[in-house]
Scaffold this motif. Structure first.
Motif, PDB file in Angstrom:
ATOM      1  N   VAL A   1      -0.146  -0.764  14.897  1.00 58.63           N
ATOM      2  CA  VAL A   1       0.194  -0.075  13.814  1.00 58.63           C
ATOM      3  C   VAL A   1      -1.041   0.740  13.206  1.00 58.63           C
ATOM      4  O   VAL A   1      -0.927   1.689  12.922  1.00 58.63           O
ATOM      5  CB  VAL A   1       0.809  -0.938  12.809  1.00 58.63           C
ATOM      6  CG1 VAL A   1       1.055  -0.303  11.404  1.00 58.63           C
ATOM      7  CG2 VAL A   1       2.084  -1.380  13.228  1.00 58.63           C
TER       8      VAL A   1
ATOM      9  N   GLU B   1      -0.135  -5.650  14.773  1.00 58.15           N
ATOM     10  CA  GLU B   1      -0.590  -5.146  13.562  1.00 58.15           C
ATOM     11  C   GLU B   1      -1.772  -3.940  14.014  1.00 58.15           C
ATOM     12  O   GLU B   1      -2.075  -3.007  13.260  1.00 58.15           O
ATOM     13  CB  GLU B   1      -1.236  -6.080  12.411  1.00 58.15           C
ATOM     14  CG  GLU B   1       0.032  -6.768  11.994  1.00 58.15           C
ATOM     15  CD  GLU B   1      -0.175  -7.672  10.773  1.00 58.15           C
ATOM     16  OE1 GLU B   1      -1.300  -7.535  10.203  1.00 58.15           O
ATOM     17  OE2 GLU B   1       0.714  -8.619  10.468  1.00 58.15           O
TER      18      GLU B   1
ATOM     19  N   ALA C   1      10.682  -2.105  12.327  1.00 58.51           N
ATOM     20  CA  ALA C   1      10.814  -2.560  10.983  1.00 58.51           C
ATOM     21  C   ALA C   1      10.157  -1.535  10.237  1.00 58.51           C
ATOM     22  O   ALA C   1      10.567  -1.317   9.087  1.00 58.51           O
ATOM     23  CB  ALA C   1      10.121  -3.851  10.917  1.00 58.51           C
ATOM     24  N   LEU C   2       9.180  -0.691  10.679  1.00 53.36           N
ATOM     25  CA  LEU C   2       8.542   0.356   9.860  1.00 53.36           C
ATOM     26  C   LEU C   2       9.428   1.683   9.942  1.00 53.36           C
ATOM     27  O   LEU C   2       8.908   2.600   9.741  1.00 53.36           O
ATOM     28  CB  LEU C   2       7.207   0.467  10.626  1.00 53.36           C
ATOM     29  CG  LEU C   2       6.061  -0.370  10.163  1.00 53.36           C
ATOM     30  CD1 LEU C   2       4.929  -0.214  10.783  1.00 53.36           C
ATOM     31  CD2 LEU C   2       6.012  -0.752   8.547  1.00 53.36           C
TER      32      LEU C   2
ATOM     33  N   THR D   1       8.162  -4.757  15.313  1.00 55.80           N
ATOM     34  CA  THR D   1       7.347  -4.546  14.408  1.00 55.80           C
ATOM     35  C   THR D   1       7.221  -2.908  13.981  1.00 55.80           C
ATOM     36  O   THR D   1       7.534  -2.381  12.758  1.00 55.80           O
ATOM     37  CB  THR D   1       5.556  -4.566  14.554  1.00 55.80           C
ATOM     38  OG1 THR D   1       5.540  -6.106  14.907  1.00 55.80           O
ATOM     39  CG2 THR D   1       4.762  -4.323  13.332  1.00 55.80           C
TER      40      THR D   1
END
Lengths: 294, 294
Positions: free
Chosen positions: A141, A138, A175-176, A172
């Protein structure tokens, strides 16, 4: 429950609060050293100086994630005093007393050995590393959104390494909506990358594979992003190095070429101190419960 | 191609660069007004003052996303000069000349009407709104990571509204492992929320449903987060309001209660100006091509 178990917590940051909360709930007796500025009252916890601790009754010593400095001091964000754990403190503890720390330098290792204390390195445990990979991803990101002028969605991204962190990071960004390729060496990892719906490549081909990416995230603790690799990357490419210090990027060269590259270890404590604290609190509680009822 | 089409671009920000690039590639003739500090040389584009433009040959006028101020001026980050588009400029244009802008206030609408110019509001188009929802959702992710001490993964999140932005936001946070519930009113939206694997609730139950969330993201342009709703939320809850100004939160009350709440319209231009520019450039190019070859 940890009733009757005496734990000394020395120094640390916001993450320690979650650990205190958890151990307090489990009824441990907690000596807090270096927490003079802490307001919260926790049941079973009392603030003490290093010399006030009843070392002969201590079952476990909890150090911060960073462990001990090479000068022998321990950092605390909750105190301005210098905390210097000494050999005679450790020597006064019972045989079964165990030191729990994130990492340990030679000084700490030597001191523990001489005092006959077992040392558990939390950051080397697979469970801690995998749980921590979530706030790490995260954080990656967040940095990718902050430091690029494009969306992650549809961006071309290369992740180097499919270890405990690499797998979470790749999933991750996938997924974005990013176009993610992952570099690895072992055939079983290349198989796993394919199974995950990502594009695999062999790390031997890193130079060629990085020529078209917008973002490269390295998780391999070795010099993989050499000057020869960096030289062929796009000028706007952003490089995030999540490997432990000194990282895997030739930072001197990337700066010379004007490529934006950042070494960012320790993201969990930065972006999600509460979650990062809970991760450590849960694992520590399990370890102390095992120690208490073997 | 847009060969022979004369476009006047007046003011703007980094997003305009992508539009200039695209229209230049399509061979349009571009008059750049308010771009004195712009270095890049674009084929077919020339810097002009408002009074130098050959208005009688202009096919399209491109204003910034913000349109025109109530005083009649147009902002440009590439010039310090005041840009004042006047009625006589528009009146000199041919009948088919169209104004493209993000939004339009009454002054601009009136001026365009008096000059008999069609006006296209790009930000009201569904395609633009849906494409823009991607950088908006990424901006929300960035702010959620920055302003909370927990991970998005496993966080309890409520999204209010399943419109063009709400759907993207809900899906994005779901993809990051959050526990997402979505509030809507229409039965077909509640069905869609269920189909997406999210937890639906009726907006009549907003007060009850928000009592346990860590993060609430509002996309409904109406006062949904009233003081009565805010009063029951957890103290650590973070509120992101993505609805257009003035948003849907009672900010005076949230501040009084010490709840962290932010109104953040215009995230695309902030977090991904290049992508946001490309979105506009692609839609504009299609519209101009239609206008050129009806």
């Amino acid at each position: 429950m940890l009733t009757g178990i005496h734990v000394v917590m020395i120094g640390g940051d916001a993450r320690q609060l979650e650990i205190i909360r958890k151990l307090s709930t489990l009824d441990a007796k907690i000596s807090l050293v270096g927490f003079t500025q802490l307001d919260d009252g926790f049941i079973g916890a009392s603030k003490q100086d290093l010399d006030e601790v009843m070392w002969e009754s201590v079952d476990a010593i909890l150090l911060p994630i960073g462990g001990m400095s090479t000068e022998g001091t321990i950092n605390s964000v909750f105190s301005n005093k210098t905390l210097a754990l000494e050999a005679n403190h450790l020597k006064a503890t019972p045989d079964h007393c165990t030191i729990y720390t994130g990492i340990a330098n030679d000084r700490l290792k030597r001191m523990a050995e001489q005092a006959n204390c077992d040392t558990v390195l939390l950051m080397e445990r697979d469970d801690v590393a995998i749980y921590n990979s979530i706030p790490t991803a995260e954080g990656a990101v967040m940095l990718a959104i902050q430091h690029t002028d494009i969306t992650i969605h549809q961006a071309k991204i290369a992740v180097l390494g499919l270890g405990r962190v690499g797998m979470t990071v790749a999933r991750t960004f996938q997924a974005l909506g990013a176009k993610v390729k992952v570099g690895a060496r072992d055939s079983h990892l290349l198989a796993r990358i394919t199974e995950m719906g990502l594009t695999p490549f062999h790390t031997d081909d890193t130079k060629k594979e990085l020529t078209d990416v917008d973002l490269c995230i390295n998780t391999i603790p070795a010099k993989v992003l050499t000057s020869s690799v960096l030289a062929e990357m796009q000028q706007h490419a952003f490089i995030l190095d999540l490997a432990s210090k000194p990282g895997g990027v030739d930072f001197a060269y990337s700066e010379k070429r004007g490529l934006k590259a950042m070494l960012v270890p320790g993201l969990p404590g930065m972006v999600a101190p509460k979650t990062a604290g809970k991760i450590l609190a849960n694992v520590l509680a399990d370890l102390l419960l095992e120690q208490a009822q073997p």
